[in-house]
Design a protein around this motif. Sequence first.
Motif, mmCIF file in Angstrom:
data_model
loop_
_atom_site.group_PDB
_atom_site.id
_atom_site.type_symbol
_atom_site.label_atom_id
_atom_site.label_comp_id
_atom_site.label_asym_id
_atom_site.label_seq_id
_atom_site.Cartn_x
_atom_site.Cartn_y
_atom_site.Cartn_z
ATOM 1 N N ILE A 1 -7.283 6.976 -11.036
ATOM 2 C CA ILE A 1 -6.282 6.658 -10.014
ATOM 3 C C ILE A 1 -6.945 6.579 -8.646
ATOM 4 O O ILE A 1 -6.664 5.674 -7.856
ATOM 5 C CB ILE A 1 -5.147 7.705 -10.026
ATOM 6 N N GLY A 2 -7.849 7.501 -8.355
ATOM 7 C CA GLY A 2 -8.546 7.494 -7.077
ATOM 8 C C GLY A 2 -9.379 6.241 -6.880
ATOM 9 O O GLY A 2 -9.384 5.644 -5.800
ATOM 10 N N LYS A 3 -10.075 5.803 -7.930
ATOM 11 C CA LYS A 3 -10.873 4.576 -7.833
ATOM 12 C C LYS A 3 -9.987 3.363 -7.628
ATOM 13 O O LYS A 3 -10.300 2.472 -6.836
ATOM 14 C CB LYS A 3 -11.726 4.408 -9.091
ATOM 15 N N ALA A 4 -8.861 3.305 -8.333
ATOM 16 C CA ALA A 4 -7.949 2.174 -8.183
ATOM 17 C C ALA A 4 -7.369 2.127 -6.772
ATOM 18 O O ALA A 4 -7.251 1.052 -6.167
ATOM 19 C CB ALA A 4 -6.826 2.263 -9.216
ATOM 20 N N LEU A 5 -7.017 3.291 -6.213
ATOM 21 C CA LEU A 5 -6.481 3.316 -4.855
ATOM 22 C C LEU A 5 -7.543 2.944 -3.823
ATOM 23 O O LEU A 5 -7.248 2.282 -2.824
ATOM 24 C CB LEU A 5 -5.890 4.693 -4.552
ATOM 25 N N LEU A 6 -8.787 3.352 -4.067
ATOM 26 C CA LEU A 6 -9.866 2.972 -3.164
ATOM 27 C C LEU A 6 -10.087 1.463 -3.196
ATOM 28 O O LEU A 6 -10.249 0.824 -2.158
ATOM 29 C CB LEU A 6 -11.155 3.714 -3.524
ATOM 30 N N ASP A 7 -10.078 0.881 -4.391
ATOM 31 C CA ASP A 7 -10.217 -0.572 -4.507
ATOM 32 C C ASP A 7 -9.082 -1.285 -3.776
ATOM 33 O O ASP A 7 -9.300 -2.294 -3.091
ATOM 34 C CB ASP A 7 -10.237 -0.995 -5.978
ATOM 35 N N LEU A 8 -7.864 -0.775 -3.919
ATOM 36 C CA LEU A 8 -6.710 -1.357 -3.241
ATOM 37 C C LEU A 8 -6.881 -1.268 -1.727
ATOM 38 O O LEU A 8 -6.622 -2.233 -1.002
ATOM 39 C CB LEU A 8 -5.425 -0.644 -3.674
ATOM 40 N N LYS A 9 -7.341 -0.123 -1.249
ATOM 41 C CA LYS A 9 -7.525 0.060 0.188
ATOM 42 C C LYS A 9 -8.571 -0.913 0.727
ATOM 43 O O LYS A 9 -8.388 -1.504 1.800
ATOM 44 C CB LYS A 9 -7.943 1.501 0.483
ATOM 45 N N LEU A 10 -9.670 -1.087 0.006
ATOM 46 C CA LEU A 10 -10.707 -2.025 0.440
ATOM 47 C C LEU A 10 -10.204 -3.460 0.434
ATOM 48 O O LEU A 10 -10.503 -4.244 1.343
ATOM 49 C CB LEU A 10 -11.940 -1.884 -0.450
ATOM 50 N N GLU A 11 -9.436 -3.814 -0.572
ATOM 51 C CA GLU A 11 -8.874 -5.169 -0.655
ATOM 52 C C GLU A 11 -7.909 -5.423 0.504
ATOM 53 O O GLU A 11 -7.942 -6.488 1.121
ATOM 54 C CB GLU A 11 -8.145 -5.344 -1.992
ATOM 55 N N LEU A 12 -7.067 -4.455 0.815
ATOM 56 C CA LEU A 12 -6.143 -4.609 1.941
ATOM 57 C C LEU A 12 -6.893 -4.693 3.257
ATOM 58 O O LEU A 12 -6.513 -5.443 4.158
ATOM 59 C CB LEU A 12 -5.145 -3.450 1.965
ATOM 60 N N TYR A 13 -7.980 -3.928 3.388
ATOM 61 C CA TYR A 13 -8.773 -3.965 4.610
ATOM 62 C C TYR A 13 -9.393 -5.341 4.823
ATOM 63 O O TYR A 13 -9.432 -5.858 5.933
ATOM 64 C CB TYR A 13 -9.856 -2.890 4.571
ATOM 65 N N LYS A 14 -9.865 -5.950 3.733
ATOM 66 C CA LYS A 14 -10.438 -7.295 3.824
ATOM 67 C C LYS A 14 -9.393 -8.311 4.259
ATOM 68 O O LYS A 14 -9.703 -9.295 4.925
ATOM 69 C CB LYS A 14 -11.047 -7.704 2.489
#
Length: 111
Positions: A63-76
Amino acid sequence: MSKIKKNLSDADMLVGWKEAISFESDVYKEDPDRVQTPTRAKDKPETKSFLSSFLTPELEEKIGKALLDLKLELYKKGTVDFTLKVSRDNERVIIQAVPVKEKKQTGKQPS
């Protein structure tokens, strides 16, 4: 508060003082005059809340990895401020990233 006496030697200034044991001074065990300060004993082991007690460490990591990926995608995409909305649809748990809406300022604008 008492006044500091002047013209004392180092030995005179340290009369009655005992060093408290810490991780830094613990290697010098030959000094019997040191005082060991009690550390706080944990009465209860750290317990997770009831709601998160069923999450295994592996699942928390996924879950933590998925949320980190989501955060990076939103930041981009340029979205920095967002909140996570959690909902349930039958057998699915859905976590959505919702952008935070800025509050409109009322009143006079500085000129």
